[in-house]
Design a protein around this motif. Structure first.
Motif, mmCIF file in Angstrom:
data_model
loop_
_atom_site.group_PDB
_atom_site.id
_atom_site.type_symbol
_atom_site.label_atom_id
_atom_site.label_comp_id
_atom_site.label_asym_id
_atom_site.label_seq_id
_atom_site.Cartn_x
_atom_site.Cartn_y
_atom_site.Cartn_z
ATOM 1 N N SER A 10 -13.512 2.074 11.161
ATOM 2 C CA SER A 10 -13.146 2.737 12.412
ATOM 3 C C SER A 10 -11.641 2.640 12.693
ATOM 4 O O SER A 10 -11.163 3.186 13.675
ATOM 5 N N THR A 11 -10.900 1.943 11.834
ATOM 6 C CA THR A 11 -9.454 1.816 12.004
ATOM 7 C C THR A 11 -8.791 1.940 10.646
ATOM 8 O O THR A 11 -9.458 2.095 9.626
ATOM 9 N N THR A 12 -7.473 1.876 10.621
ATOM 10 C CA THR A 12 -6.734 1.956 9.363
ATOM 11 C C THR A 12 -5.920 0.681 9.162
ATOM 12 O O THR A 12 -5.754 -0.112 10.096
ATOM 13 N N ILE A 13 -5.382 0.515 7.960
ATOM 14 C CA ILE A 13 -4.566 -0.659 7.662
ATOM 15 C C ILE A 13 -3.365 -0.721 8.601
ATOM 16 O O ILE A 13 -3.053 -1.781 9.147
ATOM 17 N N ALA A 14 -2.693 0.415 8.804
ATOM 18 C CA ALA A 14 -1.491 0.431 9.665
ATOM 19 C C ALA A 14 -1.819 -0.010 11.082
ATOM 20 O O ALA A 14 -1.103 -0.820 11.668
ATOM 21 N N ARG A 15 -2.901 0.500 11.647
ATOM 22 C CA ARG A 15 -3.282 0.113 13.020
ATOM 23 C C ARG A 15 -3.659 -1.373 13.074
ATOM 24 O O ARG A 15 -3.300 -2.068 14.012
ATOM 25 N N LYS A 16 -4.364 -1.830 12.056
ATOM 26 C CA LYS A 16 -4.776 -3.230 12.027
ATOM 27 C C LYS A 16 -3.546 -4.143 11.912
ATOM 28 O O LYS A 16 -3.466 -5.177 12.571
ATOM 29 N N THR A 51 0.817 -1.210 0.000
ATOM 30 C CA THR A 51 0.000 0.000 0.000
ATOM 31 C C THR A 51 0.851 1.259 0.000
ATOM 32 O O THR A 51 1.987 1.268 0.460
ATOM 33 N N CYS A 52 0.265 2.326 -0.528
ATOM 34 C CA CYS A 52 0.942 3.625 -0.498
ATOM 35 C C CYS A 52 0.099 4.632 0.274
ATOM 36 O O CYS A 52 0.534 5.745 0.522
ATOM 37 N N VAL A 53 -1.112 4.227 0.672
ATOM 38 C CA VAL A 53 -2.014 5.088 1.435
ATOM 39 C C VAL A 53 -2.498 4.289 2.635
ATOM 40 O O VAL A 53 -2.840 3.115 2.504
ATOM 41 N N ASP A 54 -2.508 4.897 3.805
ATOM 42 C CA ASP A 54 -3.030 4.214 4.996
ATOM 43 C C ASP A 54 -4.551 4.273 4.959
ATOM 44 O O ASP A 54 -5.185 5.111 5.574
ATOM 45 N N ARG A 55 -5.140 3.355 4.215
ATOM 46 C CA ARG A 55 -6.594 3.339 3.994
ATOM 47 C C ARG A 55 -7.359 2.899 5.239
ATOM 48 O O ARG A 55 -6.812 2.248 6.114
ATOM 49 N N ARG A 56 -8.627 3.220 5.249
ATOM 50 C CA ARG A 56 -9.517 2.726 6.294
ATOM 51 C C ARG A 56 -9.660 1.220 6.108
ATOM 52 O O ARG A 56 -9.630 0.713 5.001
ATOM 53 N N ALA A 57 -9.854 0.510 7.203
ATOM 54 C CA ALA A 57 -9.957 -0.947 7.149
ATOM 55 C C ALA A 57 -11.142 -1.409 7.971
ATOM 56 O O ALA A 57 -11.648 -0.681 8.826
ATOM 57 N N LYS A 70 -0.479 -3.556 12.917
ATOM 58 C CA LYS A 70 0.300 -3.538 14.168
ATOM 59 C C LYS A 70 -0.219 -4.571 15.168
ATOM 60 O O LYS A 70 0.529 -5.086 15.984
ATOM 61 N N ARG A 71 -1.521 -4.858 15.097
ATOM 62 C CA ARG A 71 -2.116 -5.815 16.035
ATOM 63 C C ARG A 71 -1.932 -7.266 15.598
ATOM 64 O O ARG A 71 -2.203 -8.181 16.372
ATOM 65 N N GLU A 72 -1.478 -7.485 14.369
ATOM 66 C CA GLU A 72 -1.327 -8.855 13.850
ATOM 67 C C GLU A 72 -0.008 -9.457 14.313
ATOM 68 O O GLU A 72 1.004 -8.772 14.361
ATOM 69 N N PRO A 73 -0.009 -10.740 14.641
ATOM 70 C CA PRO A 73 1.259 -11.394 15.009
ATOM 71 C C PRO A 73 2.167 -11.509 13.786
ATOM 72 O O PRO A 73 1.691 -11.622 12.674
ATOM 73 N N ILE A 74 3.455 -11.473 14.054
ATOM 74 C CA ILE A 74 4.437 -11.583 12.949
ATOM 75 C C ILE A 74 4.617 -13.051 12.607
ATOM 76 O O ILE A 74 4.775 -13.882 13.471
#
Length: 127
Positions: free
Chosen positions: A115-121, A105-111, A123-127
């Motif tokens: 109510s949240t964004t791709i970046a925030r979502k 992605t090049c834009v932090d879109r809503r996800a 960050k919560r995912e396990p690596i």
């Protein structure tokens, strides 16, 4: 002369061949950049999201996805694209064709519900 191709590979990385190839010249899209440029020396620019996808070089992503899903079982495909493929129309077409995609992605879109964004979502995912 420019070329955009889609390569099919197995999950083990074995290349199977091209599923789509799109050739074009920049001349075909001449004027699109002018629509995005500054107007009469002011800082206002045309919103490039208002230019129809059919008038942009980005249409190649949709055309290749469409052609590839006709050759290969769509629910077994994962279309991988760079930041240029981060376009809403591609996401809609992939959903319509019941296929999958991975896009840098090049834009932090809503996800999710918006109510949240791709970046925030992410960050919560396990690596």
């Amino acid at each position: 002369l420019l070329m955009h191709s889609s390569l099919a590979v197995t999950t083990a990385g074995k290349p199977l061949g091209l599923t789509a190839v799109k050739f074009w010249t920049r001349k075909k899209f001449k004027g699109t950049n002018a629509l995005k440029g500054a107007n009469a020396g002011t800082k206002h620019t045309v919103n490039h999201t208002r230019i129809p996808i059919e008038q942009k070089e980005s249409i190649r992503w949709l055309e290749n996805l469409e052609q590839s899903t006709q050759l290969v079982n769509p629910d077994r495909c994962v279309h991988i694209g760079d930041r240029e493929s981060d376009i809403y129309e591609l996401f809609c077409l992939a959903e319509e064709k019941n296929t999958h995609f991975l896009v840098r992605t090049c834009v932090d879109r809503r996800a999710g519900t918006g109510s949240t964004t791709i970046a925030r979502k992410m960050k919560r995912e396990p690596i």
